[in-house]
Scaffold this motif. Sequence first.
Motif, mmCIF file in Angstrom:
data_model
loop_
_atom_site.group_PDB
_atom_site.id
_atom_site.type_symbol
_atom_site.label_atom_id
_atom_site.label_comp_id
_atom_site.label_asym_id
_atom_site.label_seq_id
_atom_site.Cartn_x
_atom_site.Cartn_y
_atom_site.Cartn_z
ATOM 1 N N LEU A 50 11.911 -45.118 -63.614
ATOM 2 C CA LEU A 50 11.111 -43.899 -63.482
ATOM 3 C C LEU A 50 10.079 -44.030 -62.365
ATOM 4 O O LEU A 50 9.816 -43.080 -61.622
ATOM 5 C CB LEU A 50 10.423 -43.583 -64.813
ATOM 6 N N SER A 51 9.517 -45.214 -62.227
ATOM 7 C CA SER A 51 8.545 -45.462 -61.156
ATOM 8 C C SER A 51 9.229 -45.368 -59.788
ATOM 9 O O SER A 51 8.712 -44.735 -58.866
ATOM 10 C CB SER A 51 7.905 -46.839 -61.351
ATOM 11 N N ARG A 52 10.413 -45.988 -59.662
ATOM 12 C CA ARG A 52 11.168 -45.952 -58.396
ATOM 13 C C ARG A 52 11.535 -44.520 -58.021
ATOM 14 O O ARG A 52 11.577 -44.172 -56.841
ATOM 15 C CB ARG A 52 12.461 -46.776 -58.528
ATOM 16 N N ARG A 53 11.800 -43.697 -59.037
ATOM 17 C CA ARG A 53 12.186 -42.306 -58.777
ATOM 18 C C ARG A 53 10.982 -41.420 -58.480
ATOM 19 O O ARG A 53 11.131 -40.215 -58.256
ATOM 20 C CB ARG A 53 12.987 -41.759 -59.970
ATOM 21 N N GLY A 54 9.794 -42.023 -58.489
ATOM 22 C CA GLY A 54 8.593 -41.292 -58.072
ATOM 23 C C GLY A 54 7.818 -40.637 -59.186
ATOM 24 O O GLY A 54 6.866 -39.892 -58.935
ATOM 25 N N GLY A 55 8.212 -40.901 -60.438
ATOM 26 C CA GLY A 55 7.468 -40.326 -61.548
ATOM 27 C C GLY A 55 6.119 -41.009 -61.742
ATOM 28 O O GLY A 55 5.918 -42.146 -61.318
ATOM 29 N N LYS A 56 5.189 -40.287 -62.333
ATOM 30 C CA LYS A 56 3.935 -40.905 -62.781
ATOM 31 C C LYS A 56 4.203 -41.355 -64.217
ATOM 32 O O LYS A 56 4.338 -40.519 -65.125
ATOM 33 C CB LYS A 56 2.788 -39.886 -62.736
ATOM 34 N N VAL A 57 4.334 -42.645 -64.416
ATOM 35 C CA VAL A 57 4.821 -43.190 -65.691
ATOM 36 C C VAL A 57 3.630 -43.460 -66.621
ATOM 37 O O VAL A 57 2.805 -44.341 -66.358
ATOM 38 C CB VAL A 57 5.645 -44.474 -65.468
ATOM 39 N N ILE A 58 3.567 -42.691 -67.709
ATOM 40 C CA ILE A 58 2.431 -42.760 -68.641
ATOM 41 C C ILE A 58 2.950 -43.279 -69.991
ATOM 42 O O ILE A 58 3.758 -42.616 -70.643
ATOM 43 C CB ILE A 58 1.790 -41.366 -68.811
ATOM 44 N N LEU A 59 2.504 -44.465 -70.379
ATOM 45 C CA LEU A 59 3.065 -45.141 -71.546
ATOM 46 C C LEU A 59 2.256 -44.886 -72.814
ATOM 47 O O LEU A 59 1.034 -45.063 -72.841
ATOM 48 C CB LEU A 59 3.141 -46.651 -71.286
#
Length: 399
Positions: A50-59
């Motif tokens: 998800l990070s590589r695809r440009g998303g802002k990853v919120i856990l």
Amino acid sequence: MTQFKTLDDMPQEIGGKRVLVRVDLNVPMADGVVTDRTRIERVVPTISELSRRGGKVILLAHFGRPKGKVVEEMSLSPVAQALEEELDHRVDFASDCIGEAAKKEIDEMTSGDVLLLENTRFHPGEEKNDPDLAKAMAANGDMYVNDAFSAAHRAHASTEGLAWLLPAYAGRSMQAELEALEKGLGAPAKPVVAIVGGAKVSTKIDLLQNLVKKVDALVIGGGMANTFLAAKGVEVGKSLCEHDLADTANAIMSEAASAGCAIVLPVDGVVAREFKAGADSETVDIENVPADAMILDAGPATVEKINGWIDHAATLVWNGPLGAFEIEPFDAATVAAARFAAEQTVAGKLVSVAGGGDTVAALNHAGVADKFTYVSTAGGAFLEWMEGKELPGVAALSA
């Protein structure tokens, strides 16, 4: 099986989108340091993708049982460092999972950033699946990914409520688990053999009743086997045994007979007068257990019988050890059967799916956990799936 959406169904262009990802970071800690990173390792592929695809990853994650209160020792803050090391990517931390503290950190994120929010269980509404808490969480995201199968049996705000409020997908770890479980019991290659061990029948009645309808043979081991043997009139000496469940055991054996499922019980056992490492022990026929002794492991003839069923199987589902595997020499049956199952799997003759806390420890002890087709670390969720129950967190991802 429920059809569920995965990351492959998510729009390819997620640059700048806020992706709320439910993960399981309920890891063992000692002195503020994570002592086992298995659960962290399992969620790395989803976060990285998800990070590589440009998303802002919120856990989103829980830790321990703070019962809806802020408990400093149950903060996820120390886990952020271990996660950062496994990801090889900076992980920021917010001191709350909703409200201004979360919003401030999220507003500062750029594409590809990873942010860990504070323990969801610091809010009493989490375990109550409070719709207002779920809405407050949803306000921070554009889409939702669940990568925490181990929490999927609980209808909580972050595992179930939130999934209905945003476009929802299964993460890679959740996807792998569900696909493995489908191979195990959903649509398995036949014949199917299940091994169920552990101490007590009382904790696994639903499981046994479900399995006899789905498998060709059910191997019963551990202390549970003693209850079934006693129900058949076998004297089990001082062995762990739930004599009051004789009627239940007989009913399960009767259901198995009606369903054409073979029940496989020990034909010999390793007995001892005391339960300790290196205790004097002997192998006896199951009909000849001394009155002052305990059955602490299945014997070699039983292992040969079990391995014969594994050899005959196309699919093996395993939950629970065959004896008191934590103490030598009472680990022998579990180790021998596990190693044979691993050999069959590596040879391409068997699909082997195992899960449950003691099971994972037993397979690690035998040195074969990495040779099974799939080993679930999910515990309660794995058991409820084996019992045939719908898991709320999975149902909410339905396509």
